[in-house]
Design an enzyme around this catalytic site. Structure first.
Site, short mmCIF file in Angstrom:
data_model
loop_
_atom_site.label_atom_id
_atom_site.label_comp_id
_atom_site.label_asym_id
_atom_site.label_seq_id
_atom_site.Cartn_x
_atom_site.Cartn_y
_atom_site.Cartn_z
CG HIS A 12 -0.24 -0.01 2.53
ND1 HIS A 12 -0.70 -0.70 3.63
CD2 HIS A 12 0.91 0.57 2.95
CE1 HIS A 12 0.13 -0.52 4.64
NE2 HIS A 12 1.11 0.25 4.26
CG HIS A 59 0.37 4.03 7.88
ND1 HIS A 59 -0.68 3.50 7.15
CD2 HIS A 59 1.43 3.23 7.62
CE1 HIS A 59 -0.26 2.43 6.49
NE2 HIS A 59 1.01 2.25 6.76
CG HIS A 193 8.18 -1.50 3.98
ND1 HIS A 193 7.32 -2.56 4.21
CD2 HIS A 193 7.48 -0.39 4.34
CE1 HIS A 193 6.15 -2.10 4.66
NE2 HIS A 193 6.24 -0.78 4.76
CD GLU A 240 2.86 -1.83 6.53
OE1 GLU A 240 2.76 -0.65 6.90
OE2 GLU A 240 3.01 -2.13 5.33
C1 DHB Z 1 6.35 3.47 2.62
C2 DHB Z 1 5.69 2.26 2.75
C3 DHB Z 1 4.65 2.10 3.65
O1 DHB Z 1 3.98 0.93 3.86
C4 DHB Z 1 4.22 3.18 4.40
O2 DHB Z 1 3.17 3.01 5.22
C5 DHB Z 1 4.88 4.41 4.30
C6 DHB Z 1 5.94 4.55 3.41
C7 DHB Z 1 7.46 3.65 1.64
O3 DHB Z 1 7.91 2.68 1.01
O4 DHB Z 1 7.92 4.79 1.46
FE FE Z 2 2.51 1.01 5.64
#
Ligand code: DHB
Ligand code: FE
Length: 279
Positions: A12, A59, A193, A240
């Site tokens: 997302h 978030h 990530h 996540e």
């Molecule tokens: C990014 C990815 C995420 O899931 C998020 O909530 C905020 C930023 C990113 O890759 O920049």
């Molecule tokens: Fe996220």
């Protein structure tokens, strides 16, 4: 009766929403990301779901450190887009199927899962980016959406097993709703990530691809993986991915994989996407 016909998982990443909203989808960087959803847009236009139960994480847009429910089921009539970073996206409001949402609350809570009922909240990129990836840019989302927000931002998030079992309870809830509805369940977020600290930028293709394999073929084993493995191997935000287990728990043991897509990177994240149909 209502029926869960299919599951969708997708990352997302907020920058995906910003790319779409700011006319950048045809730039070289973004083209391969959106190309991964060409099949999906055709597929969903044929499937025509009536309702999507959309499992995502907030978030700090609707909830703050003051109050973070582990599982928050949206039971309101509609939800407005909101976001940190780029601000609220210029996308349509999200309309719910309130009768089904209330039925899910009753069924799942009496089935021993203590959901938090939320009647008023805004929805951020965790929910709106997956809708944009699947439906493209539109003046109105073509179906009803029931938001299910999961805490994966403040330790401790729910375990993979709890998420998988909640999926099974959601299925019992949907299948006991007395209206013919084509219901899909989406699990969003991930894949690997990390946005902060010395390991910021971490991507783990091997972990992600194994996760994509196992969520289809052996979700029971995946449900037993503890949080610390996600954090170590897929980064602090990679956790996540436990939300995908809610989607998988709501499907049959055996599913047909209609589509699989993996692309690195989009912003700081490895994008993963699956479409699974109930056999
Ligand atoms: C990014 C990815 C995420 O899931 C998020 O909530 C905020 C930023 C990113 O890759 O920049
Ligand atoms: Fe996220």
């Amino acid at each position: 009766m209502a029926k869960i016909t299919a599951g969708v998982t997708t990352s997302h990443v907020p920058a995906i929403g910003a790319a779409l909203d700011n006319g950048k989808a045809n730039e070289e960087y973004w083209k391969p990301v959106f190309a991964g959803y060409d099949y999906s847009k055709k597929w969903i236009a044929e499937q025509k779901p009536d309702v999507i139960i959309l499992v995502y994480n907030d978030h700090a847009s609707a909830f703050s450190l003051d109050l973070i429910p582990t599982f928050a089921l949206g039971c309101g009539e509609k939800y407005k887009p909101a976001d940190e970073g780029w601000g609220p996206r210029p996308v349509p409001d999200v309309y719910s199927h309130q009768e089904l949402a209330s039925h899910i609350a009753q069924s799942v809570i009496t089935d021993d899962f203590d959901l938090t009922v939320v009647n008023t909240m805004d929805v951020d990129h965790g929910l709106t980016v997956p809708l944009s990836l699947m439906f493209g840019q539109t003046d109105a989302w073509p179906c009803k959406v029931i938001p299910l927000a999961v805490n994966v931002v403040l330790y401790p998030p729910p375990s993979g097993q709890r998420c998988y079992d909640l999926g099974k309870a959601l299925r019992r809830a949907v299948e006991s709703f007395d209206e013919d509805l084509n219901v899909q369940i989406w699990g969003t977020g991930g894949m690997s990530h990390q946005l902060q600290g010395p390991r910021a930028g971490l991507i783990n293709k091997e972990f992600d691809n194994n996760f994509l394999d196992k969520i289809v073929s052996d979700p029971e084993a995946l449900a037993k993986v503890p949080h610390i493995n996600y954090v170590r191997e897929a980064g602090s935000e990679g956790v996540e991915l436990v939300m995908w287990l809610i989607m998988r728990g709501a499907l049959n043991d055996k599913v047909t994989q209609k589509h699989r897509f993996y692309h690195v990177p989009a912003s700081n994240t490895a994008v993963g996407h699956l479409i699974l149909e109930n056999k």
